[in-house]
Design an enzyme around this catalytic site. Sequence first.
Site, PDB file in Angstrom:
ATOM      1  N   CYS A  30       0.816  -1.216   0.000  1.00 50.33           N
ATOM      2  CA  CYS A  30       0.000   0.000   0.000  1.00 50.33           C
ATOM      3  C   CYS A  30       0.849   1.266   0.000  1.00 50.33           C
ATOM      4  O   CYS A  30       0.406   2.306  -0.490  1.00 50.33           O
ATOM      5  CB  CYS A  30      -0.968   0.006   1.181  1.00 50.33           C
ATOM      6  SG  CYS A  30      -0.186  -0.321   2.771  1.00 50.33           S
ATOM      7  N   HIS A  60      -0.898   0.301   7.066  1.00 50.77           N
ATOM      8  CA  HIS A  60      -1.667   0.770   5.904  1.00 50.77           C
ATOM      9  C   HIS A  60      -1.419   2.246   5.627  1.00 50.77           C
ATOM     10  O   HIS A  60      -1.402   3.074   6.535  1.00 50.77           O
ATOM     11  CB  HIS A  60      -3.165   0.536   6.104  1.00 50.77           C
ATOM     12  CG  HIS A  60      -3.949   0.791   4.852  1.00 50.77           C
ATOM     13  ND1 HIS A  60      -3.705   0.136   3.668  1.00 50.77           N
ATOM     14  CD2 HIS A  60      -4.971   1.655   4.577  1.00 50.77           C
ATOM     15  CE1 HIS A  60      -4.519   0.568   2.740  1.00 50.77           C
ATOM     16  NE2 HIS A  60      -5.296   1.494   3.263  1.00 50.77           N
ATOM     17  N   ASN A 113      -7.471   5.618  -1.732  1.00 52.72           N
ATOM     18  CA  ASN A 113      -7.143   4.413  -0.967  1.00 52.72           C
ATOM     19  C   ASN A 113      -7.050   3.209  -1.906  1.00 52.72           C
ATOM     20  O   ASN A 113      -7.965   2.941  -2.684  1.00 52.72           O
ATOM     21  CB  ASN A 113      -8.228   4.178   0.088  1.00 52.72           C
ATOM     22  CG  ASN A 113      -7.848   3.119   1.103  1.00 52.72           C
ATOM     23  OD1 ASN A 113      -6.945   2.315   0.881  1.00 52.72           O
ATOM     24  ND2 ASN A 113      -8.546   3.119   2.225  1.00 52.72           N
TER      25      ASN A 113
END
Length: 285
Positions: A14, A131, A146
């Site tokens: 991520c 994250h 995201n």
Amino acid sequence: MEYIFHEQQEGALCAVHCLNSLLQGQYFTPVELANIAQRLDEAEMSVLSQPMEVEEIATSINQRVRFNSDSETPRRASRSKNCDDSGFFSVQVISEALSFMDLELINSRSGRVGGENPTNERGFICNYRVHWLALRKLGNQWFNLNSLLSGPELVSDTYLSVLLAQLRSDGYSIFVVRGVYPGCVADDMLSTTPAVQTVRPRLLHGDDASPGSDRLTADALAVALQGAAPRDSGRRAGGGQPTTEGRSATEGRLSADIDTDTDDDLDLALAMSLDAHINPQSEKQ
């Protein structure tokens, strides 16, 4: 919306997706971030190996503490303190990567940011444990990029403050990214033709995240991220993959429904991201 560059989640990468979505292009690869992490490790080891006065050591530690005082990013028990085999990268790696683009990562709780209107900024990076996600202003509109979403989510100016407050309440560290951003098609197009979004992007999990993977049940969501979405060389929204199915209306809403949905989505996204880091073999099960 089709002009917006958005990378979907692959494994626990991520941080890579966050940077590329923020910058609107494939600017960094996992290998490049790993090289940055290695250089940072070597620099840290070099400093620690040099004889230092007590005052110098205290100053070095305090500088690092000030930068990370609002970060929940965990340290890894591995040879590298800035990355690990799962694809995790530290905030120092993110900051160093942005510096190569003449951009600066600033903790939103620092005195340099204060209580300024968030809509005056160009981008944010948010982190909770493993994250990372990006919020970016393109044209005159804000988007949640995201990587755990199927596509960009349009965020109104009013809802931006609500979203940032919600993220901070959920334990996220908020960083402002300042400097001259590289030019991008989305910024040019959306400056003249604002985006309209009637339904909300879905969270990627189960069949949505990986074709052919077993469908997740409610009991399995807590240990999810069942196979990452196949990388499509930095797909753009609408570029060959359905990115609008299952979305619910979002733009302009500031109701209890939005707050409830946001809480649920953030909890699910965090559970998915944490499992990808803690149980990397779950994708093979």
